[in-house]
Design an enzyme around this catalytic site. Structure first.
Site, short mmCIF file in Angstrom:
data_model
loop_
_atom_site.label_atom_id
_atom_site.label_comp_id
_atom_site.label_asym_id
_atom_site.label_seq_id
_atom_site.Cartn_x
_atom_site.Cartn_y
_atom_site.Cartn_z
N ASP A 155 0.86 -1.17 0.00
CA ASP A 155 0.00 0.00 0.00
C ASP A 155 0.91 1.23 0.00
O ASP A 155 2.12 1.14 0.24
CB ASP A 155 -0.96 -0.02 1.21
CG ASP A 155 -2.16 0.89 0.97
OD1 ASP A 155 -2.09 1.77 0.08
OD2 ASP A 155 -3.18 0.75 1.68
C1 BGC Z 1 -5.00 3.32 -0.06
C2 BGC Z 1 -5.06 2.30 -1.20
C3 BGC Z 1 -4.90 3.01 -2.50
C4 BGC Z 1 -3.60 3.78 -2.50
C5 BGC Z 1 -3.33 4.51 -3.79
C6 BGC Z 1 -3.79 4.21 -0.16
O1 BGC Z 1 -3.90 5.28 0.72
O2 BGC Z 1 -5.02 2.65 1.17
O3 BGC Z 1 -6.26 1.61 -1.14
O4 BGC Z 1 -4.97 2.12 -3.57
O5 BGC Z 1 -3.64 4.72 -1.45
O6 BGC Z 1 -4.11 5.63 -3.92
#
Ligand code: BGC
Length: 757
Positions: free
Chosen positions: A271
């Site tokens: 993530d």
């Molecule tokens: C989120 C993810 C997301 C990523 C990219 C993170 O803050 O938890 O679900 O895909 O950001 O935007």
């Protein structure tokens, strides 16, 4: 100078020419080694990559990616390795806008995933998935960062709206369908957030202490089913720690379970800025550290500041040093590079399919795609809405021309960002929409040719409506409608599930006023997760749960209220009477000083808990009414015995008849009850469901097959799935609490060992 001399000279020249040619060919091979062409070329490419290039590849190319997408990978042009683009998310394609520091690229804001799951219909979710993939292709996206399959452990979870269910079987089924549909179009997916990412409070530091059995039976199966059946191109490791080890560095999860047990052969990416220790992450099986350096707008937006750390965006030099001093093994580095290259060769960018995408200037979808997106949004949204209550058949509207609409949520004021409806949640699942394309509730009702009264005495905000205003509204309209809304977002859990006192007063005043006129009151809930309903539900004749239905929401709500669509959604999550009834109550969001949350409720999540304890509920899991009536009969099992040693699937069939006046759809649910077991087990667990369409008077036979896994529990002492011999009951219901037919069978044999089958 005789002939001989010339002969020797010519021979020398020929030899020299041959040698020179050989040397030149060798040199050119070294200068221009064969590049990335297909799977077979990958090992050569790995051998040709320098350590500098390898360490560059395993770190994302920075945030935001080109065009304002969430991220991208590094290109190594000399080896034909392009940069590929990864973009959110679960409710529609999100590029630019928000915190990206790039112009918003407009896309369709589809219904939130919890609504998709409330359709209990793989065809519906696949329609949305295909439409999202089409939009992704228009913007040159290679991997869509979806679906999210974390379990709704607690109704206050801030991201519940973008996850599917409290039940892992339903979540896994929906995720599998979503992934298959997206990947069929040649775009990849990223199933997230692996694993036990069930809260937003302290999301990057919290250590989720999950009993092994709960992990296996509740928090992992949705990933397991999707990984085994749909083969997502990527898996996203979560921010939090699981049982003491950060998910991004958790070898047990990322390698032992995901790869060795489930056979995952795709790419694991972290993530965004989730990695705490880049070397440990690569060694544990987290192949790609996302998204790399931050180069978005300054100061950093709060949501990013909350997660960003220096270690989470490491420099390639750091990894190179680690590789040189042996802390980062060549095997781990090569394995990650291999998985990255395996992903890249599958992408549309690599295949040259995005050559014509104008990344810099494209800010809207083609007209055709936008129209198609809106159509699918409307259709699917109405399929996932859940009719919670319908006294005296108040709905669909009969002889209704004029509707009195109340509730601040219905107010449109674009300057204040009030759209007259909440179309979705916040954070990475938010989509850049054109506000003019958003259909508010009032607009939807008007589009369906109702006249709407939503301002009394010049007041648009009808909260705080005086009793005499309520009486006026009731006198002047045929039916009342209160629109209650809640928004939540990534990065924060909801503070409570309570109603505001002024909302309850509004419902009660209007209920009194309309009922005094012999008229009805409908409440429409525009929410992403359960709220408290018990204190006011008696005041409403009908309650429609519209969720956060996407940009076509107003039209879809009108379709259901008018009867154009017969509602068929069912709850993928229980509505408890009060928050203190929730099994995780007192253990959510855990100890936020020491950053630890204990999942003391274990496997007893959602209906598994409520039904075992037989607690009173506002609305049970699987509940949802319709404008017709269904009857169930003729439950049959293919055998009264299940031979555990053989794992012969058991077939179960039941007849369902539409006894009502209109065509409709029913979700037939199959639960299994284990009558005797050494392990403590929930009273019932969902093991199958089917949505069927029936014309009035029509009967259909619905057939299910269950295998041994459907009878099994995870024995944490033996570390394996076990199906115990003894009696089981098949429960066929139209909700978890409305069981229509039951039959028994016997599991015969010794304790069945699932994994050794
Ligand atoms: C989120 C993810 C997301 C990523 C990219 C993170 O803050 O938890 O679900 O895909 O950001 O935007």
């Amino acid at each position: 100078m005789g002939k001989r001399f010339y002969k020797i000279l010519i021979t020398i020249i020929i030899c020299w020419l041959i040698m020179a040619n050989v040397i030149r060919t060798k040199a050119s091979l070294n200068d221009q080694p064969l590049g990335l062409t297909d799977e077979a070329s990958i090992e050569n490419v790995i051998n040709s990559l320098t350590v500098d290039e390898k360490v560059q590849l395993v770190i994302g190319a920075g945030y935001p990616g080109p065009n304002g997408a969430a991220g991208s990978t590094h290109a190594i042009p000399r080896l034909g390795i392009p940069s590929v683009i990864l973009s959110d998310g679960p409710a529609g394609v999100r590029i630019g806008g928000l915190f990206a520091g790039a112009p918003p690229r407009i896309a369709t804001a589809f219904p939130v995933p919890v609504l998709l799951s409330a359709t209990w219909d793989v065809k519906q979710i696949q329609k949305v998935a295909k439409a999202m993939a089409k939009e992704a292709r228009e913007y040159g996206v290679d991997v869509l960062l979806a679906p999210g399959v974390n379990i709704h452990r607690d109704p206050l979870g801030g991201r519940n709206f973008e996850y599917y269910s409290e039940d892992p079987f339903l979540a896994g089924f929906m995720a599998t369908a979503f992934i298959q549909a997206v990947q069929e179009t040649g775009v990849g997916t990223s199933i997230k957030h692996f694993a036990a990412n069930n809260q937003e409070t302290k999301r990057t530091n919290i250590n989720a202490m999950v009993p092994k059995r709960a992990l296996r039976e509740i928090y992992l199966p949705a990933f397991e089913m999707a990984v085994k059946q749909a083969k997502p191109w990527t898996v996203m490791s979560a921010y939090n720690a699981v049982n003491g080890v950060f998910a991004t560095q958790n070898r047990t999860l990322l390698t032992d379970i995901l790869r060795y047990e489930w056979g995952f052969d795709g790419l694991v990416l972290s993530d965004w800025w989730a990695v705490k220790n880049p070397v440990a992450a690569l060694e544990a099986g987290n192949d790609l550290i996302m998204p790399g350096v931050y180069r978005g707008p300054l100061p950093m937006p709060e949501l990013i500041k909350d997660v960003y750390t220096k270690a989470s965006a490491p420099s390639p030099e750091l990894l190179k040093t680690a590789n040189q001093n042996g802390t980062l093994s060549k095997e781990a580095l090569d394995s990650s590079v291999r998985n990255i290259l395996k992903l890249i060769i599958k992408t549309p960018t690599f295949k040259g399919e995005y050559k014509n995408v104008d990344y810099q200037n494209k800010t809207s979808l083609s007209k055709k795609t936008a129209i198609e997106g809106a159509r699918i949004n409307r259709e699917v949204a109405s399929e996932g809405m859940v009719l919670l209550k319908n006294e005296d058949k108040t709905l669909p509207f009969k002889a209704v021309k004029k509707i009195g609409v109340a509730g601040e949520n219905a107010v449109v004021d674009l300057a204040q960002n009030k759209l007259g409806i909440i179309i979705g949640g916040g954070g990475s699942a938010q989509v850049n929409v054109d506000p003019k394309k958003v259909v508010s509730l009032v607009q939807g009702l008007k589009n369906a040719h109702y006249s709407v009264v939503n301002s009394i005495n010049g007041k648009k905000v009808i909260e705080g409506l005086s009793k005499s205003d309520a009486v006026n509204l009731a006198k002047n309209t045929d039916i009342g409608l209160v629109f209650i809304g809640r928004k939540s977002t990534e990065g924060a859990d909801r503070p409570h599930m309570s109603m505001k006192p002024e909302e309850v007063r509004l419902i009660k005043d209007l209920s009194e006023a309309y009922h005094a006129e012999g008229k009805k009151l409908v409440v429409v809930l525009n929410i992403g997760a359960p709220i408290e309903v018990a204190s006011w539900s008696d005041d409403a004749d009908s309650i429609l749960l519209a969720w956060q239905p996407g940009q076509e929401g107003g039209n879809a709500i009108a379709d259901v209220l008018s009867g154009k669509v017969n509602p068929s959604g069912k709850l993928p999550v229980t509505f408890p009477v009060k928050y203190s009834d929730v099994p995780s109550y007192g253990n959510f969001p855990g100890d936020t000083v020491n950053n630890v949350v204990h999942y003391t409720e274990g496997i007893y999540v959602g209906y598994r808990y409520y039904d075992t304890k037989n607690l009173n509920l506002a609305y049970p899991f699987g509940h949802g009414l319709t404008y017709t009536d269904f009857s169930y009969s003729n439950l049959k099992l293919s055998s009264s015995k299940f031979l555990l040693s053989k794992n012969d699937p058991l077939s179960i069939s039941v007849d369902v008849t539409n006894k009502g006046p209109v065509a409709g759809k029913e979700v037939v649910q199959l639960y299994i009850h284990d009558q005797h077991s050494k392990l403590d087990r929930p009273f019932k667990e969902l093991k199958g469901f089917k949505k069927i369409f029936l014309k009035p008077g029509q009967t259909k036979k619905v057939t299910f097959t269950i295998d041994k896994r459907a009878l099994s529990a995870f024995d944490d002492k033996l570390n394996r799935w076990m199906a115990e011999p003894g009696k089981f009951t098949v429960l066929i219901g139209s909700s978890s609490r409305d069981i229509k037919q039951e039959a028994e069978f016997i599991g015969v044999g010794k304790n069945g060992d699932w994994q050794n089958e």
